[in-house]
Write an enzyme that holds these catalytic residues in place. Sequence first.
Site, short mmCIF file in Angstrom:
data_model
loop_
_atom_site.label_atom_id
_atom_site.label_comp_id
_atom_site.label_asym_id
_atom_site.label_seq_id
_atom_site.Cartn_x
_atom_site.Cartn_y
_atom_site.Cartn_z
N CYS A 80 -2.81 -0.18 7.01
CA CYS A 80 -1.86 1.06 7.27
C CYS A 80 -2.06 1.82 8.59
O CYS A 80 -0.74 2.69 9.00
CB CYS A 80 -1.97 1.85 5.97
N HIS A 99 0.75 -1.44 0.08
CA HIS A 99 -0.13 0.04 0.15
C HIS A 99 1.02 1.44 0.11
O HIS A 99 2.07 1.52 0.24
CB HIS A 99 -1.05 -0.04 1.25
N CYS A 106 -6.13 1.50 5.97
CA CYS A 106 -7.17 0.67 6.19
C CYS A 106 -6.09 0.67 7.33
O CYS A 106 -5.72 1.05 8.58
CB CYS A 106 -6.54 -0.40 5.16
N GLU A 130 0.69 3.82 2.05
CA GLU A 130 1.08 4.78 3.38
C GLU A 130 2.76 3.43 3.60
O GLU A 130 3.92 4.07 3.68
CB GLU A 130 0.11 4.30 4.13
#
Length: 156
Positions: free
Chosen positions: A93, A60, A90, A62
């Site tokens: 993260c 991801h 999410c 992040e």
Amino acid sequence: MPPRASFFPRDEYFMRLALREAERALEHDDVPIGAVVVREGEVLGAAPNERELRGDPTAHAEVIALREAAGRLGTWRLLDCVLYVTLEPCAMCAGAAILGRLPRVVYGAPDPKAGAAGSVLDVLGEPRLNHRPEVAGGLLATESAALLQEFFATRR
């Protein structure tokens, strides 16, 4: 309801950098989410979503940006940093932001399906955890959401 904290003058500038990162994700057919990690006005980490590119469910934006920032600082403690991300983090993260001891997370569009900053879960505000960053949601939400909507519209 996602949290809305006050924004600071430079927040929009850094969120626009995150939007640029999100656009880069489109180059490799990834969901257009971008993130930047900033300390004292300096970008320490910046990344687009790269799950498809890397074949990695943890890639991801992040997580990649946090890893880059930690590498530049030489420590996992990102004590004076701010994470800017175009979509509400999410659970994974949000957990990474907590574990990195980030004092502040700023996000663009809320994520009603997987958001962990108040939309579905509130990992970032969980009182039983040892760290709770300040959260500011909704900055450039329209632009962030539009990128995502356009991406998914072409896949339906």
